[in-house]
Motif scaffolding. Structure first.
Motif, PDB file in Angstrom:
ATOM      1  N   THR A   5      23.604 -50.989 -66.230  1.00  0.00           N
ATOM      2  CA  THR A   5      22.321 -51.662 -66.080  1.00  0.00           C
ATOM      3  C   THR A   5      22.510 -53.072 -65.551  1.00  0.00           C
ATOM      4  OG1 THR A   5      21.480 -50.402 -67.916  1.00  0.00           O
ATOM      5  CG2 THR A   5      20.249 -52.359 -67.316  1.00  0.00           C
ATOM      6  N   GLU A   7      25.016 -54.196 -63.797  1.00  0.00           N
ATOM      7  CA  GLU A   7      25.397 -54.098 -62.384  1.00  0.00           C
ATOM      8  C   GLU A   7      24.187 -53.806 -61.517  1.00  0.00           C
ATOM      9  OE1 GLU A   7      28.493 -51.243 -61.532  1.00  0.00           O
ATOM     10  OE2 GLU A   7      29.663 -52.050 -63.207  1.00  0.00           O
ATOM     11  N   PHE A   8      23.333 -52.925 -62.014  1.00  0.00           N
ATOM     12  CA  PHE A   8      22.158 -52.533 -61.242  1.00  0.00           C
ATOM     13  C   PHE A   8      21.255 -53.730 -60.983  1.00  0.00           C
ATOM     14  CE2 PHE A   8      17.736 -51.133 -61.082  1.00  0.00           C
ATOM     15  CZ  PHE A   8      17.789 -50.253 -60.019  1.00  0.00           C
ATOM     16  N   GLN A  12      20.514 -55.551 -57.422  1.00  0.00           N
ATOM     17  CA  GLN A  12      19.135 -55.672 -56.911  1.00  0.00           C
ATOM     18  C   GLN A  12      18.865 -57.104 -56.469  1.00  0.00           C
ATOM     19  OE1 GLN A  12      15.872 -53.504 -57.550  1.00  0.00           O
ATOM     20  NE2 GLN A  12      17.407 -52.131 -56.768  1.00  0.00           N
ATOM     21  N   ARG A  19      19.832 -59.629 -47.836  1.00  0.00           N
ATOM     22  CA  ARG A  19      18.906 -59.110 -46.847  1.00  0.00           C
ATOM     23  C   ARG A  19      18.201 -60.238 -46.092  1.00  0.00           C
ATOM     24  NH1 ARG A  19      15.629 -53.967 -48.474  1.00  0.00           N
ATOM     25  NH2 ARG A  19      16.272 -54.738 -50.478  1.00  0.00           N
ATOM     26  N   GLU A 197      10.710 -49.397 -53.763  1.00  0.00           N
ATOM     27  CA  GLU A 197      11.542 -49.297 -54.970  1.00  0.00           C
ATOM     28  C   GLU A 197      10.715 -49.602 -56.205  1.00  0.00           C
ATOM     29  OE1 GLU A 197      13.220 -50.772 -52.229  1.00  0.00           O
ATOM     30  OE2 GLU A 197      15.315 -51.098 -52.832  1.00  0.00           O
TER      31      GLU A 197
ATOM     32  N   LEU B  91      14.053 -43.335 -51.174  1.00  0.00           N
ATOM     33  CA  LEU B  91      14.517 -44.611 -50.632  1.00  0.00           C
ATOM     34  C   LEU B  91      15.478 -44.321 -49.483  1.00  0.00           C
ATOM     35  CD1 LEU B  91      14.940 -46.399 -54.047  1.00  0.00           C
ATOM     36  CD2 LEU B  91      13.116 -46.694 -52.368  1.00  0.00           C
ATOM     37  N   PHE B 102      18.893 -43.413 -59.181  1.00  0.00           N
ATOM     38  CA  PHE B 102      18.030 -44.600 -59.282  1.00  0.00           C
ATOM     39  C   PHE B 102      17.051 -44.473 -60.448  1.00  0.00           C
ATOM     40  CE2 PHE B 102      14.216 -47.004 -57.979  1.00  0.00           C
ATOM     41  CZ  PHE B 102      14.784 -48.236 -57.703  1.00  0.00           C
ATOM     42  N   ASP B 105      18.997 -45.334 -63.417  1.00  0.00           N
ATOM     43  CA  ASP B 105      19.367 -46.754 -63.426  1.00  0.00           C
ATOM     44  C   ASP B 105      18.266 -47.604 -64.037  1.00  0.00           C
ATOM     45  OD1 ASP B 105      21.910 -46.748 -62.312  1.00  0.00           O
ATOM     46  OD2 ASP B 105      21.135 -46.711 -60.260  1.00  0.00           O
ATOM     47  N   GLY B 108      17.916 -47.865 -67.677  1.00  0.00           N
ATOM     48  CA  GLY B 108      19.004 -48.473 -68.431  1.00  0.00           C
ATOM     49  C   GLY B 108      20.087 -47.494 -68.833  1.00  0.00           C
ATOM     50  N   ALA B 109      20.254 -46.429 -68.027  1.00  0.00           N
ATOM     51  CA  ALA B 109      21.260 -45.422 -68.373  1.00  0.00           C
ATOM     52  C   ALA B 109      22.672 -45.959 -68.146  1.00  0.00           C
ATOM     53  CB  ALA B 109      21.057 -44.167 -67.526  1.00  0.00           C
ATOM     54  N   THR B 110      23.625 -45.376 -68.860  1.00  0.00           N
ATOM     55  CA  THR B 110      25.027 -45.742 -68.630  1.00  0.00           C
ATOM     56  C   THR B 110      25.552 -44.926 -67.454  1.00  0.00           C
ATOM     57  OG1 THR B 110      25.831 -44.017 -70.089  1.00  0.00           O
ATOM     58  CG2 THR B 110      25.395 -46.159 -71.085  1.00  0.00           C
ATOM     59  N   ARG B 111      26.692 -45.385 -66.940  1.00  0.00           N
ATOM     60  CA  ARG B 111      27.317 -44.689 -65.819  1.00  0.00           C
ATOM     61  C   ARG B 111      27.646 -43.238 -66.210  1.00  0.00           C
ATOM     62  NH1 ARG B 111      29.942 -47.434 -61.744  1.00  0.00           N
ATOM     63  NH2 ARG B 111      29.822 -49.284 -63.025  1.00  0.00           N
TER      64      ARG B 111
END
Lengths: 291, 227
Positions: A5, A7-8, A12, A19, A197, B91, B102, B105, B108-111
């Motif tokens: 999370t 990292e996500f 973002q 960009r 998104e 996307l 996505f 993600d 809040g999921a883990t890898r």
């Protein structure tokens, strides 16, 4: 928050910066210029206050006692005034000694001439701006013949300092508004670029803050970077100016201690961060109302 | 599972989108919502995932009054609902795998969770081989499968499909509907808004018919038109 999370969210936020690098640079520049100008105003005001304070330290109010007045009573009366920081009783003999020392006269000669000085009480004020008012009040205290202070210098410095503060506030308000507008506009551009998104995030059940966080991070980044540039710029300039003043303007002593500079740098950085956060939240509020 | 009670929706423009609609859909049911454009099919679906609130009446999802839900709780409602659109909404700069991931993600999921759930979902829709492709490299039918995989990856009990075959040719449409039918057999409630007569007549499932916002027919094994 899982590592994934984190990292996500970070990716973002950073993808928006990558960009639109020019937009990001423009926002950072704007924050930096605004903070540099605000910082310069703050430094000038701080230094004027510092000078006035130095001046005020030496510029105590001298209260001449009437003959026969009890110094302890008068001191007690003076201390009732909350603006008075402290008092010091100086006998006429001490006053004569001080005078002799100051002007390098022979004390015995002076004594032989007869001591013309009265007993005095020195009054120290906490706020140099109050010195005039306190002197007026002290003059009315029973047992005091005359209360005076080497005025004008302190007053003049304080007048200038007030002017700087007021114009700083006006210029500051305009700059803050402009900066917040620029940050919220860049956030708006990002929101627009990412509307797909965002839409998907909303539909699959991402929480509001999860959607907002990357934009907040982006704004914070702009604010902190702008603050960093401003802090480095203003502090470098200030240190050079201080060195120059020391060599060429003996009568000006700039306020520089390491503590002060660190505190000032941290303050600029923090202000930048607050700008970034407030600017991006304004952008989010305005353009993500439905999120 | 889904329960509508005297639901009416009037848009601010004054258009009456739904008019006193009552409807009950049980767990694991497959139900078509049919009607021409503007009959209120999409509005009905939007009520369920709280994109809209009814002007009057009650919408109950899984025992919860949806309209009463505070805004902060809406995301948690949506985690129980998979949504599939006519226009796919993928996307473009993400691969199939990433598009499905996505959805995890942002929850809040883990890898580890992601690596476990995404392949299952892609296998389910028959796209295991295309995980590394980008949406523009896929056919329309395949893109719609990705959209379905994304909607299902979190294991929601309900799947809402708003004209999922609207952009597809008849054969591909049929494949998609078979897939949805298969998904409903595994216990997922599927609600599909459509005006594709061919599909509805061939599958013979429950049909709810809306005409200008009014529910005119509810057949357990119906056809598109009144038979």
């Amino acid at each position: 928050m899982s590592l994934n999370t984190f990292e996500f969210l970070a990716s973002q936020a950073s993808s928006a910066i990558r960009r639109n690098p020019m937009v990001t640079i423009a926002a950072i520049t704007n924050v930096a210029v605004a903070l540099a100008i605000l910082g310069a105003f703050a430094l000038v005001a701080i230094n004027l206050h510092h000078m006035a304070a130095l001046e005020a330290q030496s510029a105590v109010i001298t209260c001449e006692l009437d003959e026969g007045a009890d110094p302890a009573d008068v001191e007690a009366a003076l201390l009732l005034d909350m603006r008075v920081k402290g008092t010091k009783f100086v006998t006429r003999d001490q006053a004569l000694e001080n005078l002799a020392k100051k002007w390098d006269f022979d004390l015995n000669v002076l004594k032989a001439m007869g001591n013309p000085l009265p007993d005095t009480i020195l009054v120290y004020v906490s706020d140099p701006e109050e010195i005039g008012a306190v002197a007026d009040a002290a003059g009315k205290v029973e047992g005091i013949g005359k209360a005076w202070y080497p005025e004008q210098i302190t007053e003049k410095i304080l007048t200038v300092a007030r002017g700087v503060k007021i114009s700083g506030l006006v210029v500051g308000a305009i700059l803050i508004l402009a900066t917040l507008t620029v940050i919220s506009t860049t956030i708006r551009l990002t929101i627009y670029a990412r509307r797909r998104e965002i839409r998907i995030m909303q539909l699959v059940g991402a929480t509001r803050w999860f959607i907002r966080l990357p934009f907040l991070l982006e704004g914070l980044f702009q604010g902190v970077m702008g603050g960093l540039v401003a802090a480095i710029g203003v502090m470098t300039g200030y240190i050079y100016l201080e060195a120059y003043a020391e060599q060429n303007l003996q009568f000006v002593s700039l306020y520089t201690t390491t503590d002060f500079l660190v505190l000032f740098g941290a303050g600029v950085l923090l202000t930048g961060a607050v700008f970034g956060a407030v600017g991006s939240l304004a952008g989010i509020r305005q353009y993500l109302r439905t999120v | 599972m889904i329960h509508l009670e005297g639901v009416s929706v009037v848009y601010p423009s004054g258009v009456q989108a739904l008019n006193d609609v009552s409807l009950h859909i049980g767990r694991g049911e497959f139900c078509f919502i049919v009607g021409s454009s503007g009959s209120g099919k999409s509005t009905l679906l939007q009520l369920i995932y709280r994109e809209l609130s009814p002007t009057s009446g009650r919408v109950v999802f899984d025992g919860q009054d949806v309209a009463q839900l505070p805004a902060a709780k809406v995301p948690f409602l949506r985690r129980k609902i998979g949504i599939v659109f006519q226009d796919f909404r993928l996307l473009p700069d993400m691969t199939v795998w990433e598009n499905v991931g996505f959805a995890l993600d942002v929850l809040g999921a883990t890898r580890r969770e992601k690596h476990r759930k995404v392949p299952i979902s892609l296998e389910l829709v028959g796209l295991g081989e295309k995980a590394a492709s980008f949406p523009h490299e896929l056919s329309g039918g395949e893109q719609q499968r990705v959209c379905i995989a994304r909607a299902l990856v979190n294991g929601p009990p309900v799947l809402l499909c708003d004209e999922p075959t609207g952009n597809l040719d008849p054969d591909t449409s049929w494949d998609i509907v078979e897939l949805l039918s298969h998904i409903s057999e595994t216990g997922t409630t599927v609600l599909m808004a459509t005006h594709d007569k061919y599909i509805v007549d061939r599958l013979r499932k429950r049909v709810v018919n809306l005409v200008r916002g009014t529910l005119v027919r509810d057949d357990q094994t119906g056809t598109y038109d009144v038979s």
